[in-house]
Design an enzyme around this catalytic site. Structure first.
Site, PDB file in Angstrom:
ATOM      1  N   ASP A   1       0.724  -0.983  -0.050  1.00  0.00           N
ATOM      2  CA  ASP A   1       0.002   0.011   0.000  1.00  0.00           C
ATOM      3  C   ASP A   1       1.053   1.451  -0.025  1.00  0.00           C
ATOM      4  O   ASP A   1       0.329   2.351   0.274  1.00  0.00           O
ATOM      5  CB  ASP A   1      -0.894   0.041   1.106  1.00  0.00           C
ATOM      6  CG  ASP A   1      -2.088  -1.003   1.006  1.00  0.00           C
ATOM      7  OD1 ASP A   1      -2.123  -1.428   0.103  1.00  0.00           O
ATOM      8  OD2 ASP A   1      -2.728  -1.406   2.257  1.00  0.00           O
TER       9      ASP A   1
ATOM     10  N   ASP B   1     -18.935  29.585 -36.136  1.00  0.00           N
ATOM     11  CA  ASP B   1     -20.003  28.765 -37.075  1.00  0.00           C
ATOM     12  C   ASP B   1     -20.903  27.916 -36.191  1.00  0.00           C
ATOM     13  O   ASP B   1     -20.421  27.049 -35.497  1.00  0.00           O
ATOM     14  CB  ASP B   1     -19.113  28.039 -38.241  1.00  0.00           C
ATOM     15  CG  ASP B   1     -20.184  27.527 -39.192  1.00  0.00           C
ATOM     16  OD1 ASP B   1     -21.197  27.413 -38.971  1.00  0.00           O
ATOM     17  OD2 ASP B   1     -19.644  27.119 -40.051  1.00  0.00           O
TER      18      ASP B   1
ATOM     19  N   GLY C   1     -10.889  17.494 -36.732  1.00  0.00           N
ATOM     20  CA  GLY C   1     -11.141  16.132 -37.699  1.00  0.00           C
ATOM     21  C   GLY C   1     -11.347  16.978 -39.123  1.00  0.00           C
ATOM     22  O   GLY C   1     -11.372  16.114 -40.058  1.00  0.00           O
ATOM     23  N   LEU C   2     -11.439  18.295 -39.154  1.00  0.00           N
ATOM     24  CA  LEU C   2     -11.813  18.776 -40.564  1.00  0.00           C
ATOM     25  C   LEU C   2     -10.718  18.609 -41.510  1.00  0.00           C
ATOM     26  O   LEU C   2     -11.054  18.235 -42.723  1.00  0.00           O
ATOM     27  CB  LEU C   2     -12.001  20.511 -40.425  1.00  0.00           C
ATOM     28  CG  LEU C   2     -13.253  20.775 -39.797  1.00  0.00           C
ATOM     29  CD1 LEU C   2     -13.283  22.291 -39.744  1.00  0.00           C
ATOM     30  CD2 LEU C   2     -14.318  20.370 -40.659  1.00  0.00           C
TER      31      LEU C   2
END
Length: 543
Positions: A36, A287, A422-423
């Site tokens: 631990d 946009d 991702g464009l």
């Protein structure tokens, strides 16, 4: 007991470690076996602290269980005091050591150390990390500030004329999600309003600072999971009110300012700080295709999950399709918030349930913890981290708060950018088959004649005997595609050419196009979605 490779919260003694590591001159003696002793890894590797956490372990082994483990603990306490000379000491047991029931609190009291000793009773098999942090901070405040509490019924003295109002910031700990930056942001905000921050606790506070918490006019609770219990005790015994608004997002920050002005006794028309957030204008100017109506799934600790849902809907125009938390102590708050958004709250600490819910809902953005980042990556969904537990990359070197006006800017950037990243990939996919931009095309500045066009592979000659077989196959396919009148269509199958056409639709509206087309096909009893079905659905919903 459940075997898993991921947990949202550790056992409660990890929460105690977070509080002890945040404090300056407090040491934590933990009765624990060798397995631990992982605090150094948590705080030095993940949070990248420049110092080791103030934790001493008894590190008993299996062979010690036949002897006197209580004596091991007493020796560890004495040695820790002699070596580190803390001004207060926390003592407790890990989840494994709890089974041998050595009573660390009683053993430490028997040593009669000349400093306050705070015994921690943390039930490891009923509670978890955030509860452990809250209980530890509460016990520390109660032990150190309790002797200075006025007698019950004593009225709180009025602030001296001309003195600035002052407050404490409660809740930030070590290993917290952007806690250090949040403290800096909210401290600056309060200072601009004319309010002095007396103490930040537990992060950076000493034992003496904790003892003097009652001197402030009121308390600001930044993280209820850690500080709400202690703030309630301070309110009962010192008459200190505390804030209820969490300043995450522009609207919540303005509501927070109004609340602290009221608690500080300052006029409500006090000028707001000059450096207001840019995110409201960015949200309006970007946009709307990127933002309006985006389906978002949110999961994290209750404070950040509820705040994220509010910011997503009220400030960015998203649609919350899922909301959940692993914090069972705050499940009621999350359920109330989920009702407001018309969804069912997901209360679980099983990451597999979360993954199944994300896969079922098909969101366009996931806001969650480190595990939701992995889940979203597997499912191909954009993701941003909003809550602990987090990994090393979410302890950045830069200034990156979640609270206040600058925190709203950070939220906008970290939530919107994954939707836009991702464009470029989508454009490459769209034009990959173009004669000018295909993979084998030469660089444009070299001219089209630089590389000869690839030779077309000759088409195999069709034998006359194959024609009937093709006709039979087409007839059979048409028979399969046409369902029986008695069989209702639930989910139509996509034809390969329709699936290929769907991929040409920009990714940020592809999910909506898929859902609309499947709905269109189901309403008309179509078993197979063709290219014609796709465009018919587009025309239908366009009207």
């Amino acid at each position: 007991m459940q075997l898993t490779l991921w947990t949202y919260e550790g056992p409660p003694h990890v929460g105690a470690m977070r509080v002890a590591t945040a404090l300056d001159d407090v040491h934590y003696v933990l009765h624990a076996p060798q397995g631990d002793t992982y605090a150094d890894l948590l705080f030095t590797m993940i949070e990248r602290l420049p110092r080791r956490p103030p934790v001493t372990y008894t590190t008993f082994q299996a062979r010690d269980l036949g002897g006197d483990t209580a004596e091991l603990f007493k020796t560890a306490c004495s040695q820790a005091f002699e070596r580190f000379r803390p001004n207060a000491m926390l003592v407790g047991a890990s989840c494994t050591a709890e089974l041998i029931q050595d009573d660390p609190g009683g053993l430490a009291r028997a040593l009669a150390l000349p400093i306050p000793v705070v015994p921690l009773e943390l039930p490891s098999y009923q509670r978890k990390e955030n509860w452990g942090a809250s209980e530890t901070f509460y016990q520390v405040v109660r032990t150190l500030a309790g002797p200075r509490a006025p007698a019950p019924g004593t009225p709180r003295p009025a602030r001296e004329p001309g003195a600035k109002p002052c407050c404490n910031l409660l809740g930030p700990t070590a290993l917290g999600f952007r806690h250090r930056d949040d403290v800096r942001e909210i401290t600056g905000l309060l200072n601009e309003l004319g309010i002095e921050v007396r103490t930040v606790a537990p992060l950076g506070a000493s034992a003496d600072d904790i003892a003097r918490l009652g001197e402030a006019d009121f308390n600001v609770v930044l993280y209820p999971e850690t500080a709400q219990q202690a703030a309630g005790w301070l309110q009962r015994f010192f008459g200190q009110p505390f804030t209820k608004t969490i300043p995450i997002g522009v609207k919540a920050t303005k509501a927070f300012i109004a609340e602290v002005l009221q608690l500080a006794g300052l006029p409500a028309d006090t000028p707001l700080p000059d450096a207001l957030s840019r995110s409201p204008w960015y949200s309006r100017s970007v946009d709307s295709t990127y933002l309006t109506g985006k389906r978002v799934f949110i999961f994290g600790d209750a404070t950040h999950a509820i705040a994220a849902a509010r910011v997503a809907t009220e400030e960015m125009g998203f649609t919350v399709v899922g909301l959940g938390t692993y914090s069972r102590e705050f499940a009621r708050d999350v359920r109330d918030a989920a009702k407001h958004y018309g969804v069912e709250a997901l209360i679980t600490d099983d990451y597999l349930e979360v993954e199944a819910k994300v896969a079922e809902l098909h969101p366009e953005l996931v806001l969650g913890t480190q595990m939701e980042r992995h889940i979203a990556k597997r499912l191909g969904v954009p993701c941003a981290v909003i809550s602990a537990p987090v990994h090393v990359q979410d302890f950045p070197a830069r200034y990156s708060p979640q609270m206040g006006f600058e925190g709203a800017n950070v939220l906008f950037d970290s939530w919107v950018h994954p939707l836009m990243m991702g464009l470029e990939e989508h454009l490459l996919t769209m034009f990959r088959g173009d004669f000018e931009f295909h993979d084998g095309a030469a660089a444009s500045h070299l001219g089209r004649a630089a590389v000869p066009p690839p030779a077309a592979a000759p088409a195999p000659a069709a034998e006359s005997s194959d024609v009937p077989a093709v006709a039979e196959t087409a007839t059979a396919a048409a028979t399969v595609a046409a369902p029986a009148a008695s069989a209702p269509i639930t989910v139509a199958q996509w034809a390969p050419d329709a699936q290929k056409e769907l991929q040409k639709i920009p990714f940020f509206v592809r999910g909506k196009a898929r859902r609309n087309t499947e709905r269109f096909a189901a309403e008309r009893g179509l078993a197979t979605i063709t290219v014609e079905t796709l465009y018919d659905a587009k025309a239908h919903f366009g009207r």
